[in-house]
Design a protein around this motif. Sequence first.
Motif, short mmCIF file in Angstrom:
data_model
loop_
_atom_site.label_atom_id
_atom_site.label_comp_id
_atom_site.label_asym_id
_atom_site.label_seq_id
_atom_site.Cartn_x
_atom_site.Cartn_y
_atom_site.Cartn_z
N MET A 24 0.84 -1.17 0.00
CA MET A 24 0.00 0.00 0.00
C MET A 24 0.89 1.24 0.00
N ASN A 25 0.45 2.23 -0.74
CA ASN A 25 1.13 3.52 -0.78
C ASN A 25 0.26 4.56 -0.08
N LEU A 26 0.89 5.63 0.37
CA LEU A 26 0.18 6.75 0.99
C LEU A 26 0.43 8.00 0.17
N THR A 27 -0.62 8.77 -0.08
CA THR A 27 -0.42 10.07 -0.70
C THR A 27 0.11 11.03 0.36
N GLU A 28 0.58 12.17 -0.08
CA GLU A 28 1.06 13.18 0.86
C GLU A 28 -0.06 13.61 1.80
N THR A 29 -1.27 13.73 1.26
CA THR A 29 -2.43 14.13 2.08
C THR A 29 -2.71 13.07 3.14
N ALA A 30 -2.62 11.79 2.78
CA ALA A 30 -2.84 10.72 3.75
C ALA A 30 -1.75 10.72 4.81
N ARG A 31 -0.50 10.92 4.41
CA ARG A 31 0.60 10.98 5.39
C ARG A 31 0.36 12.11 6.38
N ASN A 32 -0.03 13.27 5.87
CA ASN A 32 -0.29 14.41 6.75
C ASN A 32 -1.46 14.13 7.70
N ALA A 33 -2.50 13.46 7.20
CA ALA A 33 -3.67 13.14 8.03
C ALA A 33 -3.30 12.14 9.12
N VAL A 34 -2.54 11.11 8.78
CA VAL A 34 -2.11 10.12 9.77
C VAL A 34 -1.26 10.81 10.83
N HIS A 35 -0.35 11.63 10.39
CA HIS A 35 0.51 12.36 11.34
C HIS A 35 -0.35 13.24 12.26
N ALA A 36 -1.31 13.95 11.70
CA ALA A 36 -2.17 14.83 12.51
C ALA A 36 -2.97 14.03 13.53
N LEU A 37 -3.42 12.83 13.18
CA LEU A 37 -4.20 12.01 14.10
C LEU A 37 -3.37 11.41 15.21
N THR A 38 -2.07 11.22 14.96
CA THR A 38 -1.24 10.52 15.93
C THR A 38 -0.20 11.40 16.62
N VAL A 39 -0.14 12.68 16.27
CA VAL A 39 0.91 13.55 16.79
C VAL A 39 0.89 13.65 18.31
N GLU A 74 -9.01 13.23 2.79
CA GLU A 74 -9.55 14.58 2.63
C GLU A 74 -9.86 15.10 4.03
N MET A 75 -9.66 16.40 4.23
CA MET A 75 -10.01 17.01 5.51
C MET A 75 -11.01 18.13 5.22
N ASP A 76 -12.13 18.13 5.95
CA ASP A 76 -13.13 19.16 5.72
C ASP A 76 -12.82 20.40 6.57
N GLU A 77 -13.69 21.38 6.47
CA GLU A 77 -13.47 22.64 7.18
C GLU A 77 -13.46 22.48 8.69
N ALA A 78 -14.14 21.45 9.20
CA ALA A 78 -14.18 21.18 10.64
C ALA A 78 -13.01 20.29 11.07
N HIS A 79 -12.07 20.06 10.16
CA HIS A 79 -10.89 19.23 10.40
C HIS A 79 -11.22 17.77 10.64
N GLN A 80 -12.34 17.31 10.08
CA GLN A 80 -12.69 15.89 10.11
C GLN A 80 -12.00 15.21 8.93
N VAL A 81 -11.36 14.09 9.18
CA VAL A 81 -10.60 13.39 8.15
C VAL A 81 -11.43 12.23 7.59
N SER A 82 -11.42 12.12 6.28
CA SER A 82 -12.02 10.98 5.59
C SER A 82 -10.93 10.30 4.77
N PHE A 83 -10.73 9.02 5.00
CA PHE A 83 -9.75 8.26 4.24
C PHE A 83 -10.48 7.49 3.15
N PHE A 84 -9.81 7.30 2.03
CA PHE A 84 -10.37 6.46 0.97
C PHE A 84 -9.24 5.80 0.21
N VAL A 85 -9.57 4.71 -0.44
CA VAL A 85 -8.60 3.92 -1.19
C VAL A 85 -8.85 4.12 -2.67
#
Length: 92
Positions: A1-16, A80-91
């Motif tokens: 599996m690969n991660l896009t830059e957006t997914a990497r940033n989202a994972v980092h934001a969730l686990t920081v 994707e991150m919405d205006e409320a900073h909710q993250v949605s992951f997709f494959v």
Amino acid sequence: MNLTETARNAVHALTVDSPNNAGLRIATGESHNGQHGPVLTLSVAAGPQPDDQVLNEQGARVFLEPDAAYILEAQTLDAEMDEAHQVSFFVR
């Protein structure tokens, strides 16, 4: 599996704010509500389970349960991150 830059940033934001070994864990779950095929569940985990495949891309850690790793082998995780900073992951 690969991660896009957006997914990497989202994972980092969730686990920081989690312990150093924390990451996003992807596992298979049970189908419900008439869904067909495997269902993937995502959760923040303090560390991988013993059989998990561990991806570490630029500080974004993802733990893949063996069945999930098989399903996602040639896939790319995006987010994707919405205006409320909710993250949605997709494959894709």
